[in-house]
Write an enzyme that holds these catalytic residues in place. Structure first.
Site, short mmCIF file in Angstrom:
data_model
loop_
_atom_site.label_atom_id
_atom_site.label_comp_id
_atom_site.label_asym_id
_atom_site.label_seq_id
_atom_site.Cartn_x
_atom_site.Cartn_y
_atom_site.Cartn_z
N ASP A 52 0.86 -1.18 0.00
CA ASP A 52 0.00 0.00 0.00
C ASP A 52 0.90 1.24 0.00
O ASP A 52 1.57 1.53 0.98
CB ASP A 52 -0.87 -0.04 1.26
CG ASP A 52 -1.65 1.24 1.46
OD1 ASP A 52 -1.55 2.14 0.59
OD2 ASP A 52 -2.36 1.34 2.47
N GLU A 189 37.74 15.43 6.27
CA GLU A 189 37.53 16.61 5.43
C GLU A 189 37.98 17.88 6.16
O GLU A 189 38.47 17.81 7.28
CB GLU A 189 36.06 16.71 4.98
CG GLU A 189 35.83 16.36 3.50
CD GLU A 189 36.65 17.22 2.53
OE1 GLU A 189 37.08 18.31 2.92
OE2 GLU A 189 36.87 16.78 1.39
N GLU A 335 33.54 17.45 -13.29
CA GLU A 335 33.12 17.32 -11.89
C GLU A 335 32.15 18.45 -11.58
O GLU A 335 32.54 19.62 -11.59
CB GLU A 335 34.35 17.42 -10.97
CG GLU A 335 34.01 17.37 -9.49
CD GLU A 335 35.17 17.78 -8.58
OE1 GLU A 335 36.23 18.22 -9.07
OE2 GLU A 335 35.00 17.68 -7.36
N ARG A 337 30.26 20.43 -8.92
CA ARG A 337 30.55 20.59 -7.49
C ARG A 337 29.36 21.10 -6.66
O ARG A 337 29.45 21.24 -5.45
CB ARG A 337 31.73 21.55 -7.31
CG ARG A 337 33.03 20.97 -7.85
CD ARG A 337 34.16 21.98 -7.83
NE ARG A 337 34.49 22.45 -6.49
CZ ARG A 337 35.30 21.82 -5.64
NH1 ARG A 337 35.86 20.69 -5.99
NH2 ARG A 337 35.54 22.31 -4.44
N1 GLU Z 1 32.97 20.68 1.60
C1 GLU Z 1 33.11 21.40 0.38
C2 GLU Z 1 31.71 21.60 -0.27
O1 GLU Z 1 30.86 22.01 0.38
C3 GLU Z 1 34.03 20.72 -0.60
C4 GLU Z 1 35.41 20.46 -0.13
C5 GLU Z 1 36.23 19.70 -1.16
O2 GLU Z 1 36.79 20.34 -2.06
O3 GLU Z 1 36.22 18.46 -1.11
O4 GLU Z 1 31.48 21.38 -1.43
MG MG Z 2 35.61 16.66 -0.42
#
Ligand code: GLU
Ligand code: MG
Length: 446
Positions: A52, A189, A335, A337
């Site tokens: 459901d 990080e 990439e 971002r």
């Molecule tokens: N923490 C970062 C973001 O908000 C990225 C850092 C990195 O370059 O990995 O995208």
């Molecule tokens: Mg990163």
């Protein structure tokens, strides 16, 4: 019965699996599941199972709530942490959601991505994606609730003594590997208590499945260490937020269609058109890749997150980067971002895919790359060079989504309607809240 289904049944017998969780996600990418005893699995693999769907966010109204789950045997995995219980183990399979007539349910995000995938396949390409999901590990209070208490003071690539966060991260990596992930790197990080674990890229559907699994595993193992893992994009003001940078390439058979040794940056014409398509539709993509009110507190200058619409080779303030590589034949990629790890990866990646595809179909040309640090350009300088800004709020992003014919068509009417409705409600709640910042700033002065 197909080979894959036979393999699943054998794995269930060989590993003493007692329960199988049939998993899918709601429109926000939150995993849902129904558990069945392993003895029912054969029949469910063959015929699916009715459920459901009326109470699932973004699914059906009460009157039309009967739906089916059809397991995708390729996604079978055993939960490693159920190993020692002594009374059998638990596995999961990701499912497609079907209507009673056997047609795909248009509100199933996984279906939306599959449909987008079939569009790119018509042109002879497959899309590959790799995600770098960042997250914070916070301490839990003695009664088990999540807190904002950091567990360390570490920073980028730090080798901290094995504290609770490091130990949890090591166990997360092991659990992911046991579930079939190929882990490429795991590191601390930039922000304290912030971590990143990178797993190998794969075709875009598998990567979206993997992200959902990844978030669940990270949260589960963190909890076993007395920690709370969060993929909230900006949990703490004044330090970096969490992104989910996504590496993208298109392949034609075994050839990377993004690579051309003779072109600038080694980026083929198809790659440049795909990139231009993303830039063209970035507003709508943002509504999906940055879905929370809080997402826009990450997309601000100074914290390694993108703010402006630009691309570059090395510049980390850019929206799209072309990472350097010593094996460009295979690893040329772009990439993106901006996405953050709170997104529904099926919808965000479907939006990215159809946007790139639109760029290819319309042979769009990207703007010139910008290699300077954009955070340092003045507004006039940015305007002169035609560098636009990402949506500054969820409100703006939703408006861009509403206007975008390509992305809304890819999502389909059902998802667009339910998504916008839910997000408008979230925005309205936010507008009604009086925040601690306002009290501190205004209560005494006015
Ligand atoms: N923490 C970062 C973001 O908000 C990225 C850092 C990195 O370059 O990995 O995208
Ligand atoms: Mg990163």
């Amino acid at each position: 019965m197909s080979k894959h289904k036979e393999d699943v049944l054998k794995a269930v017998r060989d590993n003493n699996i007692n329960f199988v969780r049939l998993q899918f996600t709601d429109i926000f990418g939150i995993p849902k599941n129904v558990e069945i005893p392993a003895g029912r699995l054969q029949s469910v693999l063959e015929k699916g199972i009715a459920f459901d769907g009326s109470s699932i966010e973004g699914f059906m109204r009460i009157s039309e709530s009967d739906m089916y789950l059809r397991p995708d045997p390729m996604t079978f995995a055993i939960y490693p942490w159920t190993m020692d219980l002594g009374n059998g183990r638990t596995a999961r399979i990701i499912c497609d959601v079907l209507l009673p007539n056997g047609q795909p349910f248009p509100g199933d995000p996984r279906y939306v991505l599959k449909r987008a995938q079939s569009e790119v396949e018509k042109l002879g390409y497959s899309m590959y994606a790799g995600a770098e999901a960042e997250f914070f590990l916070f301490l839990r209070t003695p009664d088990g609730r999540a807190s904002l208490e950091l567990h360390d003071r570490g920073s980028y690539f730090d080798l901290t003594p094995l504290d609770r966060g490091e130990a949890a991260r090591a166990d997360i990596v092991v659990a992911l590997e046991q579930m079939g992930f190929e882990i490429e790197a795991a590191h601390h990080e930039v922000a304290p208590s912030q971590h990143e674990i990178d797993f190998r890229y794969a075709d875009v559907l598998r990567t979206a499945d993997n992200i959902v699994t990844f978030r669940f595993v990270v949260k589960t193992i963190a909890m076993q260490h007395g920690l709370h893992a969060t993929f909230m994009p900006k949990p703490v003001a004044g330090i970096n937020g969490s992104g989910m940078h996504t590496h993208i390439s298109l392949w034609r058979g075994s050839e990377n269609a993004f690579y051309d040794p003779k072109a600038p940056y080694g980026l083929s014409e198809v790659a440049r058109q795909f990139l231009a398509g993303i830039i063209e539709h970035i507003g709508a993509i943002t509504a999906l890749a940055n879905p929370l009110v809080n997402s826009y507190k990450r997309l601000v200058p100074g914290y390694e997150a993108p703010v402006n619409i630009s691309w570059a080779r090395i510049n980390r303030s850019a929206l799209i980067r072309v990472p350097a590589s010593n094996t460009p034949e295979t690893s040329t990629r772009i990439e993106l971002r901006s996405p953050d790890p709170s997104c529904n990866p099926y919808l965000a990646y479907a939006a990215i895919l159809v946007s790139g595809l639109d760029g290819i179909k319309r042979k769009l040309t990207p703007p010139d790359p910008v290699e300077e640090n954009i955070y340092e350009l003045t507004r006039e300088e940015r305007e002169e060079r035609g560098i636009g800004a990402l949506p500054g709020s969820l409100d703006e992003a939703l408006a861009a989504l509403r206007r975008d014919k390509v992305v809304t068509a890819a999502l389909g009417e059902h998802i667009v309607e339910k998504y916008l409705e839910a997000k408008e409600k979230e925005l309205q709640e936010y507008r009604l809240a009086v925040t601690p910042w306002e009290i501190e700033r205004y209560l005494e002065d006015y």
